[in-house]
Design a protein around this motif. Structure first.
Motif, PDB file in Angstrom:
ATOM      1  N   ASP A 157      17.963  54.219  85.321  1.00 49.66           N
ATOM      2  CA  ASP A 157      18.718  52.768  85.393  1.00 49.66           C
ATOM      3  C   ASP A 157      18.670  52.568  86.946  1.00 49.66           C
ATOM      4  N   ASN A 162      12.011  51.682  82.869  1.00 47.67           N
ATOM      5  CA  ASN A 162      12.714  51.115  81.695  1.00 47.67           C
ATOM      6  C   ASN A 162      12.273  52.546  80.449  1.00 47.67           C
ATOM      7  N   ASP A 195      19.790  52.561  75.216  1.00 48.75           N
ATOM      8  CA  ASP A 195      19.452  51.143  74.753  1.00 48.75           C
ATOM      9  C   ASP A 195      20.363  50.185  75.377  1.00 48.75           C
ATOM     10  N   ARG A 196      21.700  50.479  75.713  1.00 49.00           N
ATOM     11  CA  ARG A 196      22.502  49.846  76.559  1.00 49.00           C
ATOM     12  C   ARG A 196      22.141  49.412  77.738  1.00 49.00           C
ATOM     13  N   LYS A 197      21.258  50.358  78.404  1.00 50.76           N
ATOM     14  CA  LYS A 197      20.628  50.138  79.744  1.00 50.76           C
ATOM     15  C   LYS A 197      19.264  49.572  79.604  1.00 50.76           C
ATOM     16  N   ASN A 198      19.117  49.219  78.500  1.00 49.40           N
ATOM     17  CA  ASN A 198      17.528  48.595  78.273  1.00 49.40           C
ATOM     18  C   ASN A 198      16.414  49.654  78.591  1.00 49.40           C
ATOM     19  N   ILE A 199      16.621  50.985  78.341  1.00 50.27           N
ATOM     20  CA  ILE A 199      15.731  52.002  78.776  1.00 50.27           C
ATOM     21  C   ILE A 199      15.398  52.685  77.153  1.00 50.27           C
ATOM     22  N   LYS A 200      13.975  52.868  77.119  1.00 52.38           N
ATOM     23  CA  LYS A 200      13.524  53.557  75.601  1.00 52.38           C
ATOM     24  C   LYS A 200      13.135  54.946  76.104  1.00 52.38           C
TER      25      LYS A 200
END
Length: 208
Positions: A157, A162, A195-200
């Motif tokens: 993050d 991502n 997902d809350r940090k837009n990371i997969k």
């Protein structure tokens, strides 16, 4: 690659079988030698594949490498990636001093420095990698590795990456069905957190 570090052991083992089972024309016109580039032969060879990226002017592929394949610090690896014309680098992370990012101790200041260096060298981070057995049968180890996964997401993050990559692994004392249940217990909240940090979270396809 790295196997060449075994030196004459490899040659002395392979040569008798080659002499015995090769066709005469091949045997008489072929020599077996060690890779002079050693463990770096793969990454240097892959760099030449970059010439295949362009088809009628359209980029069809990005090519990168996992950072622990080179024996130098991360800053130098980023420069090497740029000089070898790579697009991406996957950064090897763990709590070990031998990793490229000590995610248990890394500072925000150092991560900001790495971001600047990546930008100036036009290198993208394809993912941050934590390759450990997430389902370890050792409960204390499993808990610690799970905590590292969350730190990996936090580090990604800060870096603006991502994707994070990891193994699933297995608990050797459990059945396949029980391992699937354990997988869900560990990864479901981790995926939600990422997902809350837009990371997969990507899974490396490895049998371990």
């Amino acid at each position: 690659g790295g196997v060449s570090n075994a030196g004459s052991i490899i040659i002395n083992t392979v040569q008798p079988y080659f002499n015995r089972y090769s066709l005469p024309n091949i045997k008489n016109n072929t020599s077996i030698s060690l890779a002079t580039l050693g463990n770096e032969s793969g990454v240097i060879g892959a760099s030449f594949l970059l010439d295949l990226k362009l088809i009628e002017g359209e980029i069809v592929m990005n090519i990168g490498f996992l950072s622990n394949c080179l024996d130098m610090n991360l800053e130098k690896k980023i420069i090497a990636a740029s000089e070898l014309r790579f697009d991406d680098i996957e950064i090897f992370c763990s709590e070990s001093k031998d990793s490229d990012l000590r995610i248990d101790k890394v500072s925000r200041e150092y991560l900001e420095k790495i971001k600047i260096q990546l930008f100036h060298n036009n290198i993208n981070v394809s993912s941050l990698a934590l390759y450990r057995n997430m389902l370890s049968e050792n409960k204390s180890e499993k808990k610690y590795i799970e905590e590292l996964l969350y730190k990996l997401v936090d580090t990604a993050d800060i870096l603006g990456v991502n994707i994070v990559s990891t193994f699933i692994g297995k608990d050797v004392n459990l059945s396949t069905e029980e391992n699937f249940d354990l997988f869900e217990d560990i990864f479901k909240p981790a995926v939600y957190y990422a997902d809350r940090k837009n990371i997969k979270i990507a899974i490396e396809n490895c049998s371990m």
